[in-house]
Enzyme design. Structure first.
Site, PDB file in Angstrom:
ATOM      1  N   ASP A  93     -16.553 -29.369  66.336  1.00 39.97           N
ATOM      2  CA  ASP A  93     -16.455 -28.409  65.235  1.00 39.97           C
ATOM      3  C   ASP A  93     -15.191 -28.631  64.419  1.00 39.97           C
ATOM      4  O   ASP A  93     -14.117 -28.855  64.973  1.00 39.97           O
ATOM      5  CB  ASP A  93     -16.386 -26.986  65.810  1.00 39.97           C
ATOM      6  CG  ASP A  93     -17.628 -26.177  65.519  1.00 39.97           C
ATOM      7  OD1 ASP A  93     -18.426 -26.560  64.634  1.00 39.97           O
ATOM      8  OD2 ASP A  93     -17.811 -25.146  66.193  1.00 39.97           O
ATOM      9  N   LYS A 122     -19.098 -31.096  62.899  1.00 41.09           N
ATOM     10  CA  LYS A 122     -19.901 -29.994  62.357  1.00 41.09           C
ATOM     11  C   LYS A 122     -18.992 -29.117  61.516  1.00 41.09           C
ATOM     12  O   LYS A 122     -17.884 -28.801  61.940  1.00 41.09           O
ATOM     13  CB  LYS A 122     -20.534 -29.176  63.483  1.00 41.09           C
ATOM     14  CG  LYS A 122     -21.282 -27.934  62.988  1.00 41.09           C
ATOM     15  CD  LYS A 122     -22.154 -27.324  64.048  1.00 41.09           C
ATOM     16  CE  LYS A 122     -21.472 -26.436  65.037  1.00 41.09           C
ATOM     17  NZ  LYS A 122     -20.801 -25.255  64.448  1.00 41.09           N
ATOM     18  N   GLU A 191     -27.983 -20.857  62.174  1.00 34.54           N
ATOM     19  CA  GLU A 191     -27.648 -19.784  63.120  1.00 34.54           C
ATOM     20  C   GLU A 191     -28.142 -18.447  62.588  1.00 34.54           C
ATOM     21  O   GLU A 191     -27.863 -18.080  61.442  1.00 34.54           O
ATOM     22  CB  GLU A 191     -26.118 -19.741  63.345  1.00 34.54           C
ATOM     23  CG  GLU A 191     -25.710 -18.625  64.298  1.00 34.54           C
ATOM     24  CD  GLU A 191     -24.306 -18.756  64.867  1.00 34.54           C
ATOM     25  OE1 GLU A 191     -23.635 -19.780  64.618  1.00 34.54           O
ATOM     26  OE2 GLU A 191     -23.887 -17.823  65.574  1.00 34.54           O
TER      27      GLU A 191
HETATM   28  O1  KIV Z   1     -18.911 -22.930  67.987  1.00 35.25           O
HETATM   29  C1  KIV Z   1     -20.043 -22.921  68.457  1.00 35.25           C
HETATM   30  O2  KIV Z   1     -20.257 -22.818  69.671  1.00 35.25           O
HETATM   31  C2  KIV Z   1     -21.177 -23.030  67.552  1.00 35.25           C
HETATM   32  C3  KIV Z   1     -22.533 -22.767  68.119  1.00 35.25           C
HETATM   33  C4  KIV Z   1     -22.739 -21.319  68.265  1.00 35.25           C
HETATM   34  C5  KIV Z   1     -23.587 -23.407  67.341  1.00 35.25           C
HETATM   35  O3  KIV Z   1     -21.001 -23.283  66.404  1.00 35.25           O
END
Ligand code: KIV
Length: 273
Positions: A93, A122, A191
């Site tokens: 992320d 992501k 989401e």
């Molecule tokens: O940070 C995370 O765990 C996420 C998931 C909920 C998709 O973005």
């Protein structure tokens, strides 16, 4: 997908293999993970995509939101996961405010790949992130665009709510997905999106679409590890399921999850909006 090579080891999952899974109608299993030991367990269970999510701020650090999570923290957990050398695709992320400009996005995504060992990043965003996605793609950095409920925008949106319920916001999300695919995104994540809207987005793109609270018609599913192992204190979100009762152990629960995603029994209607 649990495909073995000639030596019986799992073949590394790539973006191309995820696209092939979508084309074959084979569902993609994804989970969050933040450390070495659980990564080994996820890999043994055959999880396709492993996300070092900024949810680590909540489930590892006990914070109220994901906003305080730093680049250093994501990189640290990414390294822990990468050290297991999983066959599953390692996604990281981009933390809150790490991709506000193209320069920041390139610098920070580059760090996740070089220092963290991520194979795809992501980022939460709408079509407004198109230029960032294009520049990352141009630099050879694969991107998953996170649409629908964006937890990093919780204070702007006013809570953790299902997105795209009315016609105009649903059309805007379809357009965002189109724009981000055109910009060079490699995957989409939805989401908390109504079933019919998620199905429309998944049908309308060549990209693998992963859902969390987005219904059974997405190409794959993701959950937060602590939710599906029954470790989250209190009530878990409607879209989550604790697989521990049927799995009986950590390894059993992971296998039950992978199987339920593959055979389409998860998510069931009670997990959908
Ligand atoms: O940070 C995370 O765990 C996420 C998931 C909920 C998709 O973005």
């Amino acid at each position: 997908m649990y495909t073995a090579n000639a030596e019986g080891q799992r073949k590394p999952v790539t973006i191309a293999s995820l696209v092939e899974m979508k084309q074959r109608g084979q569902k993609i299993s994804c989970l969050t993970v933040y450390d070495y030991s659980f990564t080994v367990a996820l890999d043994q269970a055959g999880v396709d995509v492993m996300l070092v999510g900024d949810s680590l701020g909540m489930v590892m650090q006990g914070r109220e939101t994901t906003l305080p999570v730093t680049m250093e923290e994501i990189i640290y957990h990414c390294r822990c996961v990468a050290s297991a050398r999983p066959a599953g695709l390692l996604m990281a992320d981009m933390p809150f405010m790490s991709h506000g400009t193209v320069a920041d996005a390139l610098h920070n995504a580059g760090r996740l790949m070089k220092e963290g060992g991520a194979r795809i990043v992501k980022l939460e965003g709408t079509g407004e992130q198109a230029e960032v996605v294009t520049q990352l793609a141009g630099a050879g950095i694969p991107v998953c665009a996170h649409l629908g409920l964006r937890p990093q925008a919780v204070h702007k949106v006013g809570g953790y709510r299902v997105q795209g319920r009315d016609e105009s916001s649903a059309r805007a999300m379809v357009e965002d997905a189109r724009v981000l695919e055109h910009a060079g995104a490699d995957m989409l994540l939805l989401e908390c999106v109504p079933v019919a809207l998620a199905a429309e987005i998944a049908r309308g793109t060549q990209l693998p679409v992963i859902g969390i609270g987005a219904g059974p018609d997405c190409d794959g599913q993701i959950l937060v590890l602590q939710d599906m192992l029954g470790l989250t204190p209190g009530k878990i979100p409607r879209f989550a399921k604790n697989f521990m009762p049927e799995g009986g152990s950590i390894h059993g629960a992971l296998q039950a999850y992978v199987k339920a995603v593959a055979d389409g029994t998860f998510p069931a209607s009670e997990h959908c909006f």
